[in-house]
Design a protein around this motif. Structure first.
Motif, PDB file in Angstrom:
ATOM      1  N   HIS A  52       4.886   2.932 -10.113  1.00 10.89           N
ATOM      2  CA  HIS A  52       5.516   2.042 -11.096  1.00 10.89           C
ATOM      3  C   HIS A  52       5.947   0.734 -10.437  1.00 10.89           C
ATOM      4  O   HIS A  52       5.722  -0.358 -10.984  1.00 10.89           O
ATOM      5  N   THR A  53       6.565   0.836  -9.257  1.00 12.26           N
ATOM      6  CA  THR A  53       6.979  -0.375  -8.546  1.00 12.26           C
ATOM      7  C   THR A  53       5.765  -1.229  -8.180  1.00 12.26           C
ATOM      8  O   THR A  53       5.795  -2.462  -8.285  1.00 12.26           O
ATOM      9  N   ALA A  54       4.668  -0.572  -7.762  1.00 12.55           N
ATOM     10  CA  ALA A  54       3.454  -1.321  -7.407  1.00 12.55           C
ATOM     11  C   ALA A  54       2.877  -2.025  -8.624  1.00 12.55           C
ATOM     12  O   ALA A  54       2.498  -3.200  -8.566  1.00 12.55           O
ATOM     13  N   LEU A  83       4.912  -3.025  -0.014  1.00 12.87           N
ATOM     14  CA  LEU A  83       4.771  -3.677  -1.316  1.00 12.87           C
ATOM     15  C   LEU A  83       5.374  -5.070  -1.293  1.00 12.87           C
ATOM     16  O   LEU A  83       4.832  -6.004  -1.894  1.00 12.87           O
ATOM     17  N   GLU A  84       6.503  -5.220  -0.609  1.00 15.61           N
ATOM     18  CA  GLU A  84       7.136  -6.541  -0.531  1.00 15.61           C
ATOM     19  C   GLU A  84       6.304  -7.510   0.297  1.00 15.61           C
ATOM     20  O   GLU A  84       6.322  -8.720   0.040  1.00 15.61           O
ATOM     21  N   VAL A 142      -2.094  -1.674  -1.317  1.00 21.06           N
ATOM     22  CA  VAL A 142      -1.351  -0.921  -0.307  1.00 21.06           C
ATOM     23  C   VAL A 142      -1.915   0.489  -0.308  1.00 21.06           C
ATOM     24  O   VAL A 142      -2.132   1.083  -1.382  1.00 21.06           O
ATOM     25  N   THR A 143      -2.165   1.028   0.878  1.00 18.33           N
ATOM     26  CA  THR A 143      -2.788   2.349   0.995  1.00 18.33           C
ATOM     27  C   THR A 143      -1.875   3.284   1.778  1.00 18.33           C
ATOM     28  O   THR A 143      -1.382   2.928   2.855  1.00 18.33           O
ATOM     29  N   LEU A 144      -1.645   4.475   1.198  1.00  8.91           N
ATOM     30  CA  LEU A 144      -0.940   5.551   1.900  1.00  8.91           C
ATOM     31  C   LEU A 144      -1.985   6.621   2.196  1.00  8.91           C
ATOM     32  O   LEU A 144      -2.543   7.216   1.280  1.00  8.91           O
ATOM     33  N   GLU A 145      -2.236   6.846   3.489  1.00  7.65           N
ATOM     34  CA  GLU A 145      -3.303   7.747   3.894  1.00  7.65           C
ATOM     35  C   GLU A 145      -2.767   8.783   4.871  1.00  7.65           C
ATOM     36  O   GLU A 145      -1.970   8.459   5.769  1.00  7.65           O
TER      37      GLU A 145
END
Length: 489
Positions: free
Chosen positions: A351-353, A390-391, A399-402
């Motif tokens: 949601h923030t993204a 994100l900022e 942005v990737t979370l892996e």
């Protein structure tokens, strides 16, 4: 122009053009049939007259032929003239009801005698349509001895053709009117009314009404559109409810994050104060104890030194009692899967993204090993890393979370990377990112404690955290946690 008249025009104009074309072709076909019938009738009549005249010409007197011609002209409605020419083109016999009619030209008559073949032509005299038939006469043998001219009036044929055209026109006009009424009714009943209902539902949805329904129960395309709209409005209402819940949870996590940062900042500040105050207190207490041991038992300074020792110990206990609530608690390590940690975070982080116009991509392979962690503290670390990413990422980027299996110093474990596509961190700043109170953000936007606290939490989890960054490309923070023994999923 509204939808109703446009639909009527789109439907009727092609039909009317088609009907008009059909009427024209049908009338033309009918005219051709009437003309063929007229020509067939005149051909039969002319043939009969020719045979009768040739038979009469075999007698010495032509009175019988004249009488026959006059009788035929008088009895036939469309037969107006019969004229007989000899080989020199002189008029031998004439039966005429058509006043002022000029005979066929000599060259036409001569052509019939020379060729020995008939000649039929349409003519118009004083507004009347005529049909002239010239036939060679052979009363005795094959030698042409004259020309027979038979003239018919085609007025009745013209009248029939005009009446036929009028009838076709009136019929097509009536059919167009009937089609217009039927088309208007069908469009109003089966298209316009359902579309009005659908538009009203869309307007109600635009005004924010809760899941407005469109009552169009039909098995056709409009019915399916209405059903799809009803399903969409229900899904939208459900999505809005979920979004509201996610927003509330996101705000709660952000409040917790700010509180954690504030407490961490205060804790580090108090720890520094305790260190700076505790060290002199320890020196004072140690010196007082040393002096107390060197004094005789009845020395009057002993009570003073004892009071100094007692009060320094009291001050130290007070400071430690004040710091205990602010000290980071030890993590309660249990075998944990990354999916369980991310389950409560991803909706809020996505949601923030989305609010920032950034795509958050999560790549977690199935069957990833468990690791020992405190889920709450690990969530705090991931929130801090993802929020920072994100900022730092411009709108429209990713942005990737892996996560992946990763060994460190020969120990199996799990690596969790958070990669942004921002401007990166300058080389001279990179070594200081984990320092407390160090931040590159503007005043009031950060405390510089988030990464320091994250590093402390990872260290308490017996893990490692490090950062890699390239200016103009982006930054990657990687958390490594050791695999829990004997707890593979």
């Amino acid at each position: 122009m509204g939808l109703r008249p446009r639909l009527v025009l789109l439907l009727l104009v092609p039909m009317m053009v088609t009907l008009a074309l059909y009427a024209y072709l049908r009338a033309d076909e009918e005219r051709a049939e009437r003309l063929v019938e007229f020509r067939r009738h005149t051909a039969v009549t002319s043939k009969a007259i020719k045979l009768s005249v040739e038979h009469a010409m075999r007698s010495p007197s032509l009175a019988d032929a004249q009488q026959l011609m006059s009788k035929l002209v008088a009895q036939q409605d469309d037969l107006v003239r019969i004229r007989l020419f000899d080989k020199s083109l002189r008029v031998v016999l004439d039966a005429n009801l058509l006043a002022g009619y000029v005979s066929a030209p000599r060259e036409r008559l001569q052509g019939v005698i020379d060729r020995g073949e008939p000649d039929q032509r349409d003519q118009r005299r004083e507004g009347r349509a005529l049909y002239s038939d010239l036939m060679p006469l052979r009363p005795r043998d094959s030698t042409v001895e004259g020309v027979l001219e038979v003239v018919y009036v085609a007025g009745q044929l013209d009248e029939n053709l005009r009446r036929l055209s009028v009838n076709f026109g009136v019929g097509i006009a009536l059919l167009c009117v009937i089609l217009l009424v039927i088309t208007w009714f069908v469009l109003q009943r089966f298209v316009i009314h359902p579309l009005d209902a659908l538009m009203n539902g869309i307007h109600r949805l635009g005004r924010g009404e809760a899941a407005p329904r469109v009552l169009v129960q039909r098995p056709d395309e409009l019915g399916r559109v209405a059903e799809a709209f009803n399903q969409m409005s229900q899904r939208l209402e459900s999505t809005l409810g979920e979004l509201h819940n996610e927003t509330e949870r996101s705000l709660e996590l952000q409040r917790q994050l700010r509180r954690t940062e504030a407490l961490g900042m205060l804790g580090k500040f108090c720890s520094a104060v305790a260190h700076e105050v505790g060290t002199p207190l320890n020196v004072i207490s140690g010196r007082a104890e040393t002096a107390l041991r060197t004094l005789p038992g009845q020395d009057p300074l002993r009570p003073e030194l004892q009071a100094i020792i007692t009060q320094t110990d009291r001050i130290s206990k007070i400071i430690h009692s004040l710091l205990d609530p602010l000290r980071p608690r030890k993590p309660a390590l249990t075998p944990t899967s990354l999916d369980a940690v991310l389950a409560g975070l991803l909706p809020l982080l996505r949601h923030t993204a989305r609010r920032g116009g950034i795509t958050l991509t999560v790549l977690v392979p199935p069957g990833l090993a468990h690791f020992d962690a405190d889920p709450g503290q690990l969530q705090q670390v991931l929130i801090n890393l993802v929020m920072n990413a994100l900022e730092a990422t411009p709108k429209g980027n990713q942005v990737t979370l892996e996560a992946r299996p990763l060994s460190h110093a020969g120990r199996p474990g799990v690596g969790i990377s958070v990669m942004d596509t921002g401007q990166g961190i300058a080389p001279d700043v990179l070594p200081r990112v984990f320092e407390p109170f160090f931040t590159t953000k503007a005043a009031g936007e950060g405390t510089g404690l988030g990464l320091a606290i994250a590093k402390d939490i990872v260290r308490e989890h017996r893990g490692q955290i490090h950062v890699e960054s390239t200016v103009g490309v982006g930054t990657t923070f990687t958390v490594w946690l050791p695999e829990a023994r004997g707890t593979r999923p």
